[in-house]
Scaffold this active site. Structure first.
Site, short mmCIF file in Angstrom:
data_model
loop_
_atom_site.label_atom_id
_atom_site.label_comp_id
_atom_site.label_asym_id
_atom_site.label_seq_id
_atom_site.Cartn_x
_atom_site.Cartn_y
_atom_site.Cartn_z
N GLY A 105 0.84 -1.20 0.00
CA GLY A 105 0.00 0.00 0.00
C GLY A 105 0.88 1.25 0.00
O GLY A 105 1.89 1.29 0.69
N THR A 132 4.84 2.33 6.28
CA THR A 132 3.44 1.95 6.40
C THR A 132 2.73 2.94 7.31
O THR A 132 3.29 3.36 8.34
CB THR A 132 3.21 0.52 6.95
N ASP A 189 0.43 2.05 9.06
CA ASP A 189 -0.03 1.25 10.20
C ASP A 189 0.96 1.24 11.37
O ASP A 189 0.57 0.90 12.49
CB ASP A 189 -0.27 -0.20 9.77
N MET A 194 -8.00 3.02 9.65
CA MET A 194 -7.19 1.87 9.17
C MET A 194 -6.21 1.42 10.25
O MET A 194 -6.27 1.88 11.38
CB MET A 194 -6.46 2.27 7.90
N GLU A 211 -10.15 -0.60 12.19
CA GLU A 211 -10.79 -1.56 11.27
C GLU A 211 -10.56 -3.01 11.69
O GLU A 211 -11.34 -3.89 11.36
CB GLU A 211 -10.25 -1.35 9.84
N HIS A 244 -9.13 5.40 2.50
CA HIS A 244 -7.84 5.74 1.87
C HIS A 244 -7.47 7.22 1.97
O HIS A 244 -6.34 7.59 1.62
CB HIS A 244 -7.83 5.27 0.42
N GLN A 259 -6.73 8.46 4.53
CA GLN A 259 -5.62 8.40 5.50
C GLN A 259 -4.26 8.19 4.83
O GLN A 259 -3.22 8.38 5.44
CB GLN A 259 -5.86 7.26 6.50
N ARG A 260 -4.28 7.71 3.59
CA ARG A 260 -3.02 7.41 2.91
C ARG A 260 -2.67 8.44 1.84
O ARG A 260 -1.62 8.35 1.21
CB ARG A 260 -3.11 6.04 2.24
O1 F6P Z 1 -1.34 -1.38 5.25
C1 F6P Z 1 -1.86 -0.13 4.93
C2 F6P Z 1 -3.35 -0.20 4.74
O2 F6P Z 1 -3.80 1.09 4.42
C3 F6P Z 1 -4.12 -0.79 5.91
O3 F6P Z 1 -4.29 0.10 6.97
C4 F6P Z 1 -5.40 -1.19 5.22
O4 F6P Z 1 -6.06 -2.24 5.90
C5 F6P Z 1 -4.92 -1.66 3.87
O5 F6P Z 1 -3.67 -1.05 3.66
C6 F6P Z 1 -5.84 -1.31 2.74
O6 F6P Z 1 -5.34 -1.88 1.59
P1 F6P Z 1 -5.81 -1.53 0.11
O7 F6P Z 1 -5.08 -0.31 -0.32
O8 F6P Z 1 -5.41 -2.73 -0.67
O9 F6P Z 1 -7.28 -1.31 0.13
#
Ligand code: F6P
Length: 341
Positions: free
Chosen positions: A10, A124, A126, A168, A221, A271, A273-274
């Site tokens: 991710g 990550t 996480d 997440m 989650e 997402h 959060q990312r």
């Molecule tokens: O590992 C990072 C993460 O954002 C987790 O927190 C989440 O469960 C997972 O990836 C989501 O994955 P994807 O981008 O495949 O939906």
């Protein structure tokens, strides 16, 4: 010397600053760098791009990764190892810097054992990787969640509502605990501790009895009830054996409304959060990691991962980083509990 760099798993804010730091360090040393596209998929397909000053210009504040990423596991592909080895040789790579989480670095560890020179950089949101105090990406994610909690406070207060915020973090409660503490959550639920709905509702009701008319509940989650079954979006596993988590927030919201009678709404941050630009902390950490990763390559210290220990950037065996998941330090949860209700 020719060095490969890839980003896997991710994405998260801070990947580009690492790439930039590796490339800048290498160029100062007249080392050639190529970016392998889309994680291990690119190494299987020999899909790559040259990395020079021009290609890394302006990427420091950019989220995501200019190299692209994937959740491809070469060890799950037919003749995957042989193909990776062949392409490594054909690309004339002396070493590879793999930037990733437990899955990507797990592959980097195996490849090192299988004879390729790899160095790892831990990423990550996480923060669940062992052998480092923090991964980059985490600080940005918790700041995004904190801001969302701040925003939810004002609307919760106006409507006398309970707001459940699903965050997440997979099987570790770092994001929930840090963002919950920073955002002043009234209750936090993490994967490390089974959910006790009665205790949660009691705590909310006590809070409302003392005059508060709203509450914020942050739920990870990966949190689960006593039967330990996880909430998932689909049953399919990815190539590293992970399910897609998600959905606990809705169930929890309904239960809270039923048990307390307070109107409840659920926000799943997903997402968001990312995405976006890394915080200053993540930019600096990622830059320090990238510079150190190049230093390890230069000193031929392969099979290692760069790591943050206290305030120092050090090198640890890659194997140590991927041995076990780093779950939440429960002392932090105890601290958060002081503010529940
Ligand atoms: O590992 C990072 C993460 O954002 C987790 O927190 C989440 O469960 C997972 O990836 C989501 O994955 P994807 O981008 O495949 O939906």
């Amino acid at each position: 010397m020719k060095l490969g760099v890839l980003t896997g798993g991710g994405d998260c804010p801070g990947l580009n600053p690492v790439i930039r730091a590796v490339v800048r360090s290498a160029i100062n040393d007249e080392t050639e760098v190529v970016g392998i596209k889309n994680g291990w998929k690119g190494l299987l397909e020999k899909d790559y791009m040259p990395l020079d000053l021009r290609s890394i210009s302006g990427i420091l504040p950019k989220g995501g990764t200019i190299l692209g990423t994937s959740r491809t596991n070469p060890y799950k592909k037919e003749n995957g190892l042989e193909i990776v080895k062949k392409n490594f040789k054909e690309l004339k790579l002396n070493a590879l810097v793999a930037i990733g989480g437990e899955d990507t670095l797990g592959v980097a560890t195996k490849l090192f054992k299988d004879g390729l020179y790899t160095v790892g950089v831990p990423k990550t949101i996480d923060n669940d990787l062992g052998a480092t105090d923090f991964t980059f990406g985490f600080d940005t994610a918790i700041n995004i969640v904190m801001e969302c909690i701040d925003r939810l406070h004002t609307t919760a207060e106006s409507h006398n509502r309970i707001m459940v915020v699903e965050v997440m973090g997979r099987h570790a409660g770092w994001i929930a605990a840090y963002s919950g503490i920073a955002g002043g959550a009234d209750y936090i639920l993490v994967p490390e501790i089974p959910i006790d709905v009665d205790e949660l509702c009691d705590s909310i009701q006590k809070r409302h009895k003392r005059g508060k008319n709203f509450s914020i509940v942050v739920v990870s989650e990966g949190a689960a009830f006593n039967d330990a079954s996880l909430f998932t979006q689909e049953q399919k596993l990815d190539e590293f054996g992970h399910v897609r988590l998600g959905g606990i927030g809705d169930t929890l919201g309904k239960l809270i409304e039923e048990k307390t009678g307070y109107e409840t709404r659920v926000t799943v941050l997903g997402h968001i959060q990312r995405g976006g630009s890394p915080t200053a902390f993540d930019r600096v950490l990622a830059t320090r990691f990238g510079v150190k990763a190049y230093e390890l390559v230069k000193n031929k210290e392969f099979g290692k991962m760069v790591s943050l220990k206290g305030t120092e950037i050090v090198a640890v065996p890659l194997e140590e980083a991927t041995k076990a998941l780093k779950t939440l330090d429960l002392r932090l949860y105890d601290l958060a509990k002081i503010f529940f209700g």
